[in-house]
Design a protein around this motif. Sequence first.
Motif, mmCIF file in Angstrom:
data_model
loop_
_atom_site.group_PDB
_atom_site.id
_atom_site.type_symbol
_atom_site.label_atom_id
_atom_site.label_comp_id
_atom_site.label_asym_id
_atom_site.label_seq_id
_atom_site.Cartn_x
_atom_site.Cartn_y
_atom_site.Cartn_z
ATOM 1 N N LYS A 168 -7.586 0.247 1.285
ATOM 2 C CA LYS A 168 -7.872 0.243 -0.149
ATOM 3 C C LYS A 168 -7.263 -1.010 -0.794
ATOM 4 O O LYS A 168 -7.885 -1.646 -1.645
ATOM 5 N N LEU A 169 -6.062 -1.381 -0.364
ATOM 6 C CA LEU A 169 -5.435 -2.592 -0.898
ATOM 7 C C LEU A 169 -6.242 -3.826 -0.513
ATOM 8 O O LEU A 169 -6.407 -4.742 -1.327
ATOM 9 N N THR A 188 -1.278 4.282 -1.570
ATOM 10 C CA THR A 188 -2.677 4.116 -1.189
ATOM 11 C C THR A 188 -2.744 3.633 0.253
ATOM 12 O O THR A 188 -1.716 3.450 0.898
ATOM 13 N N THR A 189 -3.924 3.405 0.753
ATOM 14 C CA THR A 189 -4.065 2.923 2.125
ATOM 15 C C THR A 189 -4.116 1.391 2.143
ATOM 16 O O THR A 189 -4.437 0.759 1.131
ATOM 17 N N ALA A 220 0.837 -1.200 0.000
ATOM 18 C CA ALA A 220 0.000 0.000 0.000
ATOM 19 C C ALA A 220 0.873 1.251 0.000
ATOM 20 O O ALA A 220 0.611 2.200 -0.745
ATOM 21 N N ARG A 280 -2.096 1.955 -9.754
ATOM 22 C CA ARG A 280 -0.983 2.247 -8.844
ATOM 23 C C ARG A 280 -0.441 0.962 -8.211
ATOM 24 O O ARG A 280 0.768 0.796 -8.037
ATOM 25 N N VAL A 281 -1.337 0.031 -7.880
ATOM 26 C CA VAL A 281 -0.902 -1.248 -7.303
ATOM 27 C C VAL A 281 -0.149 -2.067 -8.347
ATOM 28 O O VAL A 281 0.905 -2.640 -8.056
ATOM 29 N N ASN A 321 -7.695 3.834 -11.193
ATOM 30 C CA ASN A 321 -6.439 4.491 -10.843
ATOM 31 C C ASN A 321 -5.765 3.782 -9.666
ATOM 32 O O ASN A 321 -4.546 3.599 -9.661
ATOM 33 N N ALA A 322 -6.536 3.372 -8.673
ATOM 34 C CA ALA A 322 -5.968 2.659 -7.523
ATOM 35 C C ALA A 322 -5.391 1.313 -7.962
ATOM 36 O O ALA A 322 -4.305 0.925 -7.530
ATOM 37 N N TYR A 323 -6.140 0.604 -8.823
ATOM 38 C CA TYR A 323 -5.619 -0.659 -9.359
ATOM 39 C C TYR A 323 -4.317 -0.405 -10.121
ATOM 40 O O TYR A 323 -3.341 -1.153 -9.971
ATOM 41 N N VAL A 369 -13.624 0.202 -6.268
ATOM 42 C CA VAL A 369 -12.302 0.823 -6.234
ATOM 43 C C VAL A 369 -11.988 1.375 -7.621
ATOM 44 O O VAL A 369 -12.257 0.733 -8.631
ATOM 45 N N SER A 370 -11.392 2.556 -7.662
ATOM 46 C CA SER A 370 -11.102 3.194 -8.945
ATOM 47 C C SER A 370 -10.033 2.436 -9.729
ATOM 48 O O SER A 370 -9.167 1.762 -9.150
#
Length: 84
Positions: A38-39, A34-35, A29, A56-57, A52-54, A49-50
Amino acid sequence: MDSSLLGQRIGLQIRSMRLNRGHTQAELAQLAGTTRQKLIEIEQGSLSVSMNAYARVFAALGTEVKLVPVSMPTLDDVEDLFNE
């Protein structure tokens, strides 16, 4: 394919990659910006979940998404390709 099943499959693959690389959820994370919560949602396949978050992971894991067909075409499906 059901979208919730797809989300779960992606989440399981992310979790597997994280574990193979020896990261805790907190470490990944942080790498992804991210947090941990969120992960956790991503690994559970949450559809809220957006993208964008995926992304970044995926970047933090040093991986990318590759789309593949659910099933391979049959001979009947490709027959016309060879008749030209």
